[in-house]
Design a protein around this motif. Structure first.
Motif, PDB file in Angstrom:
ATOM      1  N   GLY A  26       0.788  -1.222   0.000  1.00 45.56           N
ATOM      2  CA  GLY A  26       0.000   0.000   0.000  1.00 45.56           C
ATOM      3  C   GLY A  26       0.823   1.277   0.000  1.00 45.56           C
ATOM      4  N   ASP A  27       0.890   1.896   1.167  1.00 50.62           N
ATOM      5  CA  ASP A  27       1.518   3.214   1.293  1.00 50.62           C
ATOM      6  C   ASP A  27       2.950   3.250   0.799  1.00 50.62           C
ATOM      7  OD1 ASP A  27      -0.818   3.609   2.524  1.00 50.62           O
ATOM      8  OD2 ASP A  27      -0.010   3.742   4.561  1.00 50.62           O
ATOM      9  N   VAL A  28       3.697   2.188   1.133  1.00 51.95           N
ATOM     10  CA  VAL A  28       5.112   2.191   0.772  1.00 51.95           C
ATOM     11  C   VAL A  28       5.270   2.262  -0.736  1.00 51.95           C
ATOM     12  CG1 VAL A  28       7.215   0.806   0.769  1.00 51.95           C
ATOM     13  CG2 VAL A  28       5.908   1.059   2.857  1.00 51.95           C
ATOM     14  N   LYS A  29       4.421   1.505  -1.423  1.00 51.13           N
ATOM     15  CA  LYS A  29       4.501   1.463  -2.873  1.00 51.13           C
ATOM     16  C   LYS A  29       4.265   2.862  -3.449  1.00 51.13           C
ATOM     17  CE  LYS A  29       2.731  -1.248  -6.743  1.00 51.13           C
ATOM     18  NZ  LYS A  29       1.513  -0.607  -7.269  1.00 51.13           N
ATOM     19  N   GLU A  30       3.234   3.508  -2.909  1.00 50.20           N
ATOM     20  CA  GLU A  30       2.890   4.845  -3.395  1.00 50.20           C
ATOM     21  C   GLU A  30       4.034   5.830  -3.152  1.00 50.20           C
ATOM     22  OE1 GLU A  30      -0.505   7.841  -2.114  1.00 50.20           O
ATOM     23  OE2 GLU A  30      -1.222   5.818  -2.559  1.00 50.20           O
ATOM     24  N   LEU A  31       4.580   5.783  -1.926  1.00 49.38           N
ATOM     25  CA  LEU A  31       5.696   6.679  -1.595  1.00 49.38           C
ATOM     26  C   LEU A  31       6.892   6.410  -2.494  1.00 49.38           C
ATOM     27  CD1 LEU A  31       5.580   6.742   2.294  1.00 49.38           C
ATOM     28  CD2 LEU A  31       5.457   8.719   0.788  1.00 49.38           C
ATOM     29  N   LYS A  32       7.127   5.120  -2.744  1.00 45.98           N
ATOM     30  CA  LYS A  32       8.263   4.762  -3.587  1.00 45.98           C
ATOM     31  C   LYS A  32       8.100   5.351  -4.984  1.00 45.98           C
ATOM     32  CE  LYS A  32      10.240   0.539  -1.747  1.00 45.98           C
ATOM     33  NZ  LYS A  32      10.161  -0.916  -1.827  1.00 45.98           N
ATOM     34  N   GLU A  33       6.848   5.316  -5.477  1.00 48.36           N
ATOM     35  CA  GLU A  33       6.602   5.874  -6.803  1.00 48.36           C
ATOM     36  C   GLU A  33       6.865   7.379  -6.820  1.00 48.36           C
ATOM     37  OE1 GLU A  33       3.362   2.446  -7.991  1.00 48.36           O
ATOM     38  OE2 GLU A  33       2.653   4.523  -7.678  1.00 48.36           O
ATOM     39  N   GLN A  34       6.398   8.038  -5.759  1.00 50.17           N
ATOM     40  CA  GLN A  34       6.635   9.493  -5.692  1.00 50.17           C
ATOM     41  C   GLN A  34       8.130   9.802  -5.645  1.00 50.17           C
ATOM     42  OE1 GLN A  34       4.322  11.834  -2.905  1.00 50.17           O
ATOM     43  NE2 GLN A  34       2.825  10.191  -2.747  1.00 50.17           N
ATOM     44  N   ILE A  35       8.858   9.007  -4.858  1.00 53.62           N
ATOM     45  CA  ILE A  35      10.298   9.226  -4.742  1.00 53.62           C
ATOM     46  C   ILE A  35      10.973   8.995  -6.093  1.00 53.62           C
ATOM     47  CG2 ILE A  35      12.439   8.319  -3.729  1.00 53.62           C
ATOM     48  CD1 ILE A  35      10.893   7.984  -1.100  1.00 53.62           C
ATOM     49  N   ALA A  36      10.520   7.939  -6.790  1.00 56.38           N
ATOM     50  CA  ALA A  36      11.101   7.641  -8.097  1.00 56.38           C
ATOM     51  C   ALA A  36      10.871   8.800  -9.063  1.00 56.38           C
ATOM     52  CB  ALA A  36      10.503   6.357  -8.652  1.00 56.38           C
ATOM     53  N   SER A  37       9.678   9.401  -8.997  1.00 58.09           N
ATOM     54  CA  SER A  37       9.421  10.475  -9.949  1.00 58.09           C
ATOM     55  C   SER A  37      10.218  11.729  -9.581  1.00 58.09           C
ATOM     56  CB  SER A  37       7.911  10.742 -10.096  1.00 58.09           C
ATOM     57  OG  SER A  37       7.512  11.774  -9.234  1.00 58.09           O
ATOM     58  N   LEU A  38      10.404  11.958  -8.266  1.00 57.07           N
ATOM     59  CA  LEU A  38      11.258  13.077  -7.852  1.00 57.07           C
ATOM     60  C   LEU A  38      12.706  12.854  -8.284  1.00 57.07           C
ATOM     61  CD1 LEU A  38       9.974  13.905  -4.283  1.00 57.07           C
ATOM     62  CD2 LEU A  38      10.066  15.479  -6.215  1.00 57.07           C
ATOM     63  N   LYS A  39      13.111  11.592  -8.182  1.00 58.46           N
ATOM     64  CA  LYS A  39      14.479  11.259  -8.584  1.00 58.46           C
ATOM     65  C   LYS A  39      14.686  11.573 -10.060  1.00 58.46           C
ATOM     66  CE  LYS A  39      16.477   7.458  -6.102  1.00 58.46           C
ATOM     67  NZ  LYS A  39      16.460   6.014  -6.154  1.00 58.46           N
ATOM     68  N   ALA A  40      13.672  11.222 -10.853  1.00 56.33           N
ATOM     69  CA  ALA A  40      13.755  11.484 -12.287  1.00 56.33           C
ATOM     70  C   ALA A  40      13.870  12.991 -12.530  1.00 56.33           C
ATOM     71  CB  ALA A  40      12.536  10.913 -12.994  1.00 56.33           C
ATOM     72  N   THR A  41      13.097  13.763 -11.750  1.00 55.76           N
ATOM     73  CA  THR A  41      13.174  15.224 -11.876  1.00 55.76           C
ATOM     74  C   THR A  41      14.574  15.710 -11.541  1.00 55.76           C
ATOM     75  OG1 THR A  41      10.955  15.208 -10.966  1.00 55.76           O
ATOM     76  CG2 THR A  41      12.007  17.368 -11.217  1.00 55.76           C
ATOM     77  N   LEU A  42      15.131  15.169 -10.451  1.00 51.71           N
ATOM     78  CA  LEU A  42      16.476  15.566 -10.031  1.00 51.71           C
ATOM     79  C   LEU A  42      17.507  15.200 -11.090  1.00 51.71           C
ATOM     80  CD1 LEU A  42      16.487  14.615  -6.243  1.00 51.71           C
ATOM     81  CD2 LEU A  42      16.623  16.906  -7.228  1.00 51.71           C
ATOM     82  N   ALA A  43      17.348  13.998 -11.654  1.00 49.13           N
ATOM     83  CA  ALA A  43      18.317  13.529 -12.644  1.00 49.13           C
ATOM     84  C   ALA A  43      18.348  14.468 -13.846  1.00 49.13           C
ATOM     85  CB  ALA A  43      17.963  12.110 -13.083  1.00 49.13           C
ATOM     86  N   LYS A  44      17.179  14.987 -14.214  1.00 48.72           N
ATOM     87  CA  LYS A  44      17.117  15.917 -15.353  1.00 48.72           C
ATOM     88  C   LYS A  44      17.887  17.195 -15.066  1.00 48.72           C
ATOM     89  CE  LYS A  44      12.677  14.630 -16.960  1.00 48.72           C
ATOM     90  NZ  LYS A  44      11.367  15.049 -16.492  1.00 48.72           N
ATOM     91  N   LYS A  45      17.859  17.593 -13.786  1.00 48.29           N
ATOM     92  CA  LYS A  45      18.529  18.858 -13.429  1.00 48.29           C
ATOM     93  C   LYS A  45      20.047  18.733 -13.386  1.00 48.29           C
ATOM     94  CE  LYS A  45      14.610  20.869 -11.497  1.00 48.29           C
ATOM     95  NZ  LYS A  45      14.077  22.144 -11.148  1.00 48.29           N
ATOM     96  N   ASP A  46      20.531  17.493 -13.164  1.00 48.35           N
ATOM     97  CA  ASP A  46      21.992  17.308 -12.990  1.00 48.35           C
ATOM     98  C   ASP A  46      22.765  17.596 -14.275  1.00 48.35           C
ATOM     99  OD1 ASP A  46      21.818  16.805 -10.387  1.00 48.35           O
ATOM    100  OD2 ASP A  46      21.880  14.621 -10.537  1.00 48.35           O
TER     101      ASP A  46
END
Ligand code: ADP
Ligand code: MG
Length: 334
Positions: free
Chosen positions: A314-334
């Motif tokens: 449940g919650d963990v999966k959702e949080l993990k997805e949010q973190i993954a999408s933030l990571k992708a955003t960060l990767a674009k900025k690098d």
């Protein structure tokens, strides 16, 4: 902007942490020595959270055994990727948390590589004015521990180099000292929270543990055997502490080894613990690989299978997805 994304990432990470508790076990497989990074040796398959081994059998029907972890890094995963996965944990030191990162595994499995990387910094002279202050911690004597003020990453890297050199020097004197000793680098961080003005203190321990290989009793005797048994005792005591923390047991057996006594303040409570478990993929290492993975499985919360799966769905999966999408955003900025 960038800072907000980082902050958001940290917030989500902390939420995830709250849900899953403060103990993580990551597994890392190094490449086959001299081999192709896509050849896995004794490893059958690796995915994000599990690893399976090929267990040869005499009748030709090889078995497979799967182990699950919070994260598994295969042989082609770079230092940068490992670091970026670990960064939120490391950054939580800035929020005033105590963090312990351990590297566990047999000699040659990549512990030092994970903890310090291919550290090719040219030697810079260390300031001679560093102070020797701390000789006791938690009532335990730490005669050779020095507390040195640092002001930049290269200061820290220089100290790590010095520590590694000291470890290597004694290795010629006494039967490969570097694999028969634990090495611990502790960074204390003090800061002031910008908004509230509150002062925060955190510390991070990077512990490169002694090689976990069992000794062949027929080959060593006397002091060397005693030393090896002592190392195995301290590693299993560490395993016991982490396992009882992971299972939220009321009694945590800190007092069974010096290592766990020393780190007691930073293990349990609000502290965050990450154990990197290292695997050598060579066939000769299979016996140790299996015992390493069994150890790791014992220290992680795997035994609480049902609870873990529930949370994960449940919650963990959702949080993990949010973190993954933030990571992708960060990767674009690098
Ligand atoms: P340990 O500290 O566990 O004894 P090391 O970190 O010294 O093992 O690693 C053994 C050797 O394998 C070193 O030459 C190291 O550079 C190499 N190695 C370990 N892990 C990796 C990795 N993930 N990628 C590439 N080389 C690695
Ligand atoms: Mg090493």
């Amino acid at each position: 902007g960038y800072q907000n994304v980082l902050k958001e990432n940290r917030k989500l990470y902390n939420q995830l942490q709250d849900l899953k508790g403060n103990i993580r076990v990551y597994c890392r497989v190094r490449p086959l020595i001299g081999g192709h990074p896509n050849h896995y040796g004794t490893i059958n398959n690796i995915d994000e959270e599990s690893i399976s081994l090929i267990i040869p059998s005499k009748n030709g029907k090889d078995g497979k055994k799967t182990f699950s972890f919070d994260r598994v890094f295969g042989p082609s995963v770079t230092q940068g990727e490992v670091f970026s996965d670990t960064q939120p944990l490391i950054r939580s030191v800035l929020d005033g948390y105590n963090v312990c990162i351990f590297a566990y595994g047999q000699t040659g499995s990549g512990k030092t590589h994970t903890m310090s990387g291919p550290n090719k910094l040219t030697e810079e002279t260390l300031g001679v004015n560093y102070q020797i202050r701390n000789t006791s911690h938690n009532g335990i004597n730490v005669p050779d521990a020095n507390l040195v003020p640092v002001s930049s990453p290269s200061d820290v890297l220089n100290l790590m180099n010095l520590g590694q050199k000291n470890r290597a020097v004694s290795s010629t004197a006494l039967n490969d000292r570097s694999s028969r000793s634990h090495s611990c680098l502790t960074v204390h961080v003090q800061g002031r929270e910008f908004a509230s003005g509150n002062s925060l203190r955190g510390c991070i321990h990077l512990v490169d543990l002694a090689g976990s290989e069992r000794v062949d009793k027929s080959e060593v005797t006397g002091d060397r055997l005693k030393e090896a048994q002592h190392i195995n005792k301290s590693l299993s005591a560490l395993g016991d502490v982490i396992a009882s923390l992971a299972q939220k047991q009321s009694h945590v057996p800190y007092r069974n080894s010096k290592l766990t006594q020393l780190l007691q303040d930073s293990l349990g409570g609000q502290a965050k613990t990450l154990m990197f478990v290292h695997i050598s993929p060579e066939p000769e290492a299979l016996g140790e690989t299996i015992s390493t993975l069994k150890f790791a499985e014992r220290v992680s919360t795997i035994e609480l299978g049902a609870a873990r799966v529930n949370k994960d769905s449940g919650d963990v999966k959702e949080l993990k997805e949010q973190i993954a999408s933030l990571k992708a955003t960060l990767a674009k900025k690098d």
